[in-house]
Write a protein that holds these residues in place. Structure first.
Motif, mmCIF file in Angstrom:
data_model
loop_
_atom_site.group_PDB
_atom_site.id
_atom_site.type_symbol
_atom_site.label_atom_id
_atom_site.label_comp_id
_atom_site.label_asym_id
_atom_site.label_seq_id
_atom_site.Cartn_x
_atom_site.Cartn_y
_atom_site.Cartn_z
ATOM 1 N N GLY A 25 0.829 -1.208 0.000
ATOM 2 C CA GLY A 25 0.000 0.000 0.000
ATOM 3 C C GLY A 25 0.859 1.252 0.000
ATOM 4 O O GLY A 25 0.576 2.219 -0.711
ATOM 5 N N TRP A 27 3.933 1.609 -1.159
ATOM 6 C CA TRP A 27 4.549 1.807 -2.469
ATOM 7 C C TRP A 27 3.529 2.301 -3.481
ATOM 8 O O TRP A 27 3.864 3.107 -4.363
ATOM 9 N N GLY A 28 2.289 1.819 -3.383
ATOM 10 C CA GLY A 28 1.241 2.366 -4.242
ATOM 11 C C GLY A 28 1.068 3.847 -3.985
ATOM 12 O O GLY A 28 0.992 4.659 -4.908
ATOM 13 N N PHE A 29 1.073 4.214 -2.711
ATOM 14 C CA PHE A 29 0.940 5.622 -2.347
ATOM 15 C C PHE A 29 2.111 6.435 -2.897
ATOM 16 O O PHE A 29 1.925 7.542 -3.413
ATOM 17 N N LEU A 30 3.330 5.865 -2.806
ATOM 18 C CA LEU A 30 4.493 6.600 -3.306
ATOM 19 C C LEU A 30 4.446 6.733 -4.833
ATOM 20 O O LEU A 30 4.831 7.768 -5.379
ATOM 21 N N GLY A 31 3.938 5.694 -5.511
ATOM 22 C CA GLY A 31 3.739 5.809 -6.955
ATOM 23 C C GLY A 31 2.801 6.962 -7.267
ATOM 24 O O GLY A 31 3.026 7.762 -8.182
ATOM 25 N N MET A 32 1.757 7.090 -6.456
ATOM 26 C CA MET A 32 0.829 8.209 -6.584
ATOM 27 C C MET A 32 1.575 9.523 -6.367
ATOM 28 O O MET A 32 1.403 10.480 -7.125
ATOM 29 N N VAL A 34 4.718 10.150 -6.890
ATOM 30 C CA VAL A 34 5.570 10.434 -8.049
ATOM 31 C C VAL A 34 4.768 11.208 -9.084
ATOM 32 O O VAL A 34 5.230 12.196 -9.656
ATOM 33 N N LEU A 35 3.528 10.777 -9.288
ATOM 34 C CA LEU A 35 2.712 11.456 -10.295
ATOM 35 C C LEU A 35 2.098 12.745 -9.763
ATOM 36 O O LEU A 35 1.583 13.544 -10.531
ATOM 37 N N PHE A 36 2.149 12.942 -8.461
ATOM 38 C CA PHE A 36 1.716 14.228 -7.907
ATOM 39 C C PHE A 36 2.799 15.283 -8.150
ATOM 40 O O PHE A 36 2.513 16.409 -8.540
ATOM 41 N N GLY A 38 5.139 14.882 -10.459
ATOM 42 C CA GLY A 38 5.506 14.802 -11.869
ATOM 43 C C GLY A 38 5.128 16.011 -12.707
ATOM 44 O O GLY A 38 5.976 16.568 -13.404
#
Lengths: 216, 545, 110
Positions: A25, A27-32, A34-36, A38
């Protein structure tokens, strides 16, 4: 060793399942995240391509010493955070966790202090975008765009640092009070990931903001 | 009737209370039960659907005549903005994922709850806070930018409460992100023993694909809306051409979210359709694995096509060609799904219950919506059709014809599970027919209007367009009746409906092995999955056996 | 459990890279200044990800999760740049037919 109340959070049935779910969860949040961040990086790239000279000139007006020291502070704080996570994972005496977290808190606090000093310096120099913006040697509109992005990106990063510091403070209390060490160590791991991510963003911000146009 | 084999053994009859036994307001507002949170979403989005519906009712009334008789231009602008914002962010995006997904995902996985139940409740509160802010903006004068918030109009020139509106969407966006994260982790970590990935119901696959989009696209919208709000508040920003900014950067970022968001508004509907068609054709889904992969493919490819919304902006022709080409690619997995559903129906023993009527409606309307999308993905044709009613008709065929049909189909299909009651069959069939007929009468004329050149977002139009507009408004009133009917008879069934029993459709999913309504912990005995999904045996086979 | 010494080594390497990137910024490499800075940042990021964030020990699913966020950002940036970098590239076939002065003749509205 494990305290009787140290049980998994529902709906999990084992600590390993809960740990894996929490990490996934996070890492999913961190992926989010990254796109915040980005789109701001995309904006930076587009306008650096559009206004190369102004961006180099404007970049030279940032305080490289402050930025460099801040980078070092964040990197070292990531190290102390890694130590805190390690101690928590070993279910060691909570004093060790607390000590590492306190150092991290201090380093992060110093980062915020230096950043605020930089902001006040830049505002004093008239580099805050707006009616009073002025910068010699570059197209003011284009240089203003650099400083808009500068305040935006470092500001959004600073917000993440401050949230992180708040979380660290909470975790220091939690480490002192909790008897549920296994559950606490799972949470600590996620705090660590968050803090390292904040570091990661800065690793890219630092060269883009501070290092442009230094050689000219 | 035919035989079916559920994925796990049936649960023993329920002796204790079901999940609905507590009635206090507190038990609802502080619940962490995924089923109750699903119902919280159901009630809230129904409310927003009605509000968005009121806006469009007024628009359709205004459009009965070519002159502006009811509203000033600025009021009309606010109406279509309100309709768009509410329907997209506060109805369609949470519709299937947050209502049916929340209710069903853990049950389909054989789990007790989603991975992070408290975050799940938080997502509903964020959704409601965002909605409250958006409603505040609407009540205090509204916003006239359209749901797309294009800069520099939204950031510099528009009147009204743009900042409050975009912040409302921003907050609600974090609600969807949390839902998406929760679904992803739940699917990875809380599957019952024996439930390998290729035994998952296709609805779960489609929810997983949707969640990927929710997590990876929504943050881009979030920061973009923050930038718009900052630009509006301080007059400086990267989207304002007057100070060297680039308004097209906004469009890139907005559509990086909003095109995939269209797939948020269709993928879960596709999942619902797969479930319903398999159940009421009493057959395994044709090419299960391909349909599962197609969901993921749509989610991924959906991120590569956003530039087709910008063909007539000043985007470079080169980028336009790339985006046009990539857009055609998305049609492949979508077409695979349509063909596979058709193949599933072929030689099935069709059982014409209401959910199937909705699913068939979905199939037809989605196909039309998808094919007209290909027209719009073609560079040259799009130049003619951009910003006309053709576009409006196209995306309503997908989002309303597709998703709302699927949502209602799913709601009927799982209503017995959610409430334990059967809805009355005849009014339900009638509503499905009303919606299908009314929908086509509303939106098919809009394809022609657009082709003839009537631009969208105007309330005063050339007199030769009146006949088609009147037809469209007439269709909308039939559609409205079709939408109001379920509201009446579904509520009626809560009190007077017949008891459903655990598995009224003889369906195969894990959610049907437990009582209706289910106990709070979903399953009294932890299920062990022994079967593939959709183990339906058509009548002939059953007779042979 | 990773020994403390490893974390200390990684931290030391990060600080060395920091000095290196600041030093490189003051040497005029032309367009390669940015490239060098980004390369060093990527190395720092890799160290943080692999050691501090334990991606080195992570299983395949977790690695996929790590990869996807960055990959999606790359999609956003590269496809957007396909527009920004190719704008204003003159199209010969139409450029020749366009009137050379913009004074009286206005192109028809789109």
């Amino acid at each position: 060793m494990s305290h009787p109340s140290d049980s998994t959070a529902p709906p999990f049935t084992s600590f390993s399942q809960q740990r894996e779910a929490a990490t996934l969860g996070m890492w999913g949040f961190l992926g989010m995240e990254v796109l915040f961040f980005g789109p701001m990086f995309l904006g930076y790239i587009v306008f650096r391509i559009n206004f190369p000279d102004a961006f180099m000139t404007a970049s030279r007006h940032t305080l490289i010493l402050a930025g460099g020291v801040n980078t070092a502070l964040l990197l070292i704080s990531s190290f102390t955070m890694a130590l805190a996570v390690r101690s928590a994972n070993l279910l060691e005496d909570s004093a060790k966790v607390v000590r590492s977290l306190l150092v991290t808190l201090l380093l992060g606090g110093a980062f915020v202090g230096i950043k605020c000093f930089e902001y006040s310096h830049e505002i004093h120099e008239g580099l805050l975008p707006g009616a009073s913006f002025h910068l010699d040697g570059a197209d003011p509109q284009q240089a203003q765009m650099f400083f808009y992005l500068y305040f935006l990106m470092t500001g959004m990063h600073l917000l993440h640092v401050i949230i992180g510091l708040g979380l660290i403070a909470v975790f220091i209390l939690r480490a002192k009070l909790t008897v549920r060490k296994e559950r606490f160590s799972i949470a600590m791991e996620q705090l660590g990931l968050y803090w390292h991510f904040v570091d990661l963003v800065w690793v890219f911000l630092f060269p883009l903001i501070y290092l442009g146009g230094r050689a000219a | 009737m035919s035989i079916s084999t559920p994925q796990a053994e049936m649960q023993p009859p329920l002796e204790g209370p079901d999940y609905l036994h507590e009635h206090s307001v507190r038990s609802w507002l502080l619940t962490t039960d995924h089923k109750r949170i699903g119902i919280l979403y159901l009630v809230s989005i129904t409310l927003f659907f009605l509000i968005g519906g009121v806006a469009v009712t007024m628009m359709r009334m205004e459009l009965l005549t070519p002159q502006g008789d009811l509203f000033a231009s600025s009021t009309y602008n606010k109406l279509f903005t309100m309709h768009g914002v509410i329907m997209v962010w506060f109805f369609l995006i949470p519709s299937v994922p947050s209502v049916l997904g929340n209710f069903l995902l853990p049950m389909m996985l054989g789990a007790r709850d989603v991975a992070f139940p408290r975050l799940n409740l938080l997502s509903w509160y964020l959704f409601m806070a965002g909605a409250a802010l958006a409603l505040w903006a609407i009540i205090h004068g509204g916003v006239d930018t359209g749901w797309t918030f294009y800069t520099p109009y939204s950031s510099t020139y528009a009147n009204g409460h743009v900042i409050a509106m975009v912040m409302g969407v921003f907050i609600a966006g974090f609600g969807s992100i949390i839902t998406g994260l929760n679904f992803i982790v739940t699917t990875h970590k809380l599957r019952a023993p024996g439930l390998i990935w290729f035994r998952l119901p296709l609805f779960v696959w489609s929810l997983y694909a949707t969640s990927i989009i929710l997590v990876l696209a929504t943050p881009v919208l979030a920061i973009t809306l923050v930038l718009v709000a900052l630009e509006r508040a301080f007059g400086i920003g990267i989207f304002n051409p007057a100070i060297g900014g680039d308004p097209l950067l906004f469009q890139h970022l907005f559509w990086f979210y909003s095109h995939p968001a269209v797939y948020i508004m269709i993928l879960p509907g596709m999942g619902v359709t797969s479930e319903i068609i398999a159940c009421f054709a009493r057959k395994q889904v044709f090419g299960y694995r391909i349909v599962a992969y197609a969901s993921i493919a749509i989610a991924v490819l959906g991120f590569l096509v956003w530039g087709h919304h910008m063909f007539v902006s000043s985007q470079s022709i080169y980028a336009g060609m790339i985006f046009s080409l990539l857009s055609f690619l998305v049609s492949i997995p979508s077409a695979i799904k349509v063909f596979n559903w058709t193949a599933t129906l072929y030689r099935g023993s069709i059982w014409f219950q209401t959910p199937l009527l909705y699913a068939l409606g979905f199939l037809g309307l989605f196909t039309i919506g998808g094919l007209t999308g290909l027209f719009l993905a073609a560079l040259a044709v799009d130049v003619h059709l951009t910003d006309t009613y053709f576009v409006v008709a196209h995306f309503h065929y997908i989002m309303v014809g597709g998703m709302v049909m699927a949502y209602l189909g799913g709601l009927h299909f799982w209503w017995p599970k959610i409430t334990g009651k059967l809805y009355p069959e005849w009014p339900a069939k009638l509503s499905a027919l009303f919606i299908f007929g009314g929908f086509n009468l509303t939106f098919f004329p809009q394809f022609i209007l657009g082709y003839l050149g009537m631009p969208r977002r105007y309330h005063i139009y050339a007199p030769e367009f009146q006949t088609l507009n009147v037809l469209s408004s007439a269709g909308a009133s039939i559609l409205a009746v079709g939408y109001l009917l379920p509201l009446v008879y579904l509520l009626w069934s809560l009190r007077y409906g017949r008891d459903a029993g655990p598995n009224p459709w003889q369906a195969t999913g894990l959610e049907w092995t437990t009582a209706s309504p289910p106990p709070e912990e979903n399953f009294t005995i932890a299920p062990v999955v022994t079967e593939d999904p959709y183990n339906y045996h058509p009548t002939e086979e059953a007779a042979d056996a | 459990m990773t020994p403390v010494r490893h974390y200390a080594l990684v931290c030391g390497a990060l600080l060395v890279l920091l000095l290196l990137t600041v030093g490189a910024a003051y040497v005029n490499l032309g367009p390669f200044n940015v490239a060098a800075a980004m390369l060093i940042s990527l190395m720092k990021a890799a160290l943080i990800l692999l050691f501090f964030m334990h991606v080195r020990q992570a299983g395949p699913v977790l690695r996929l999760f790590v990869f996807i966020g960055f990959f999606w950002l790359a999609l956003l940036i590269s496809l957007s740049l396909s527009d920004f970098l190719t704008r204003g590239v003159p199209d010969k076939s139409t450029a020749d037919q366009r009137p050379s002065t913009s004074g009286e003749t206005k192109p028809p509205a789109p």
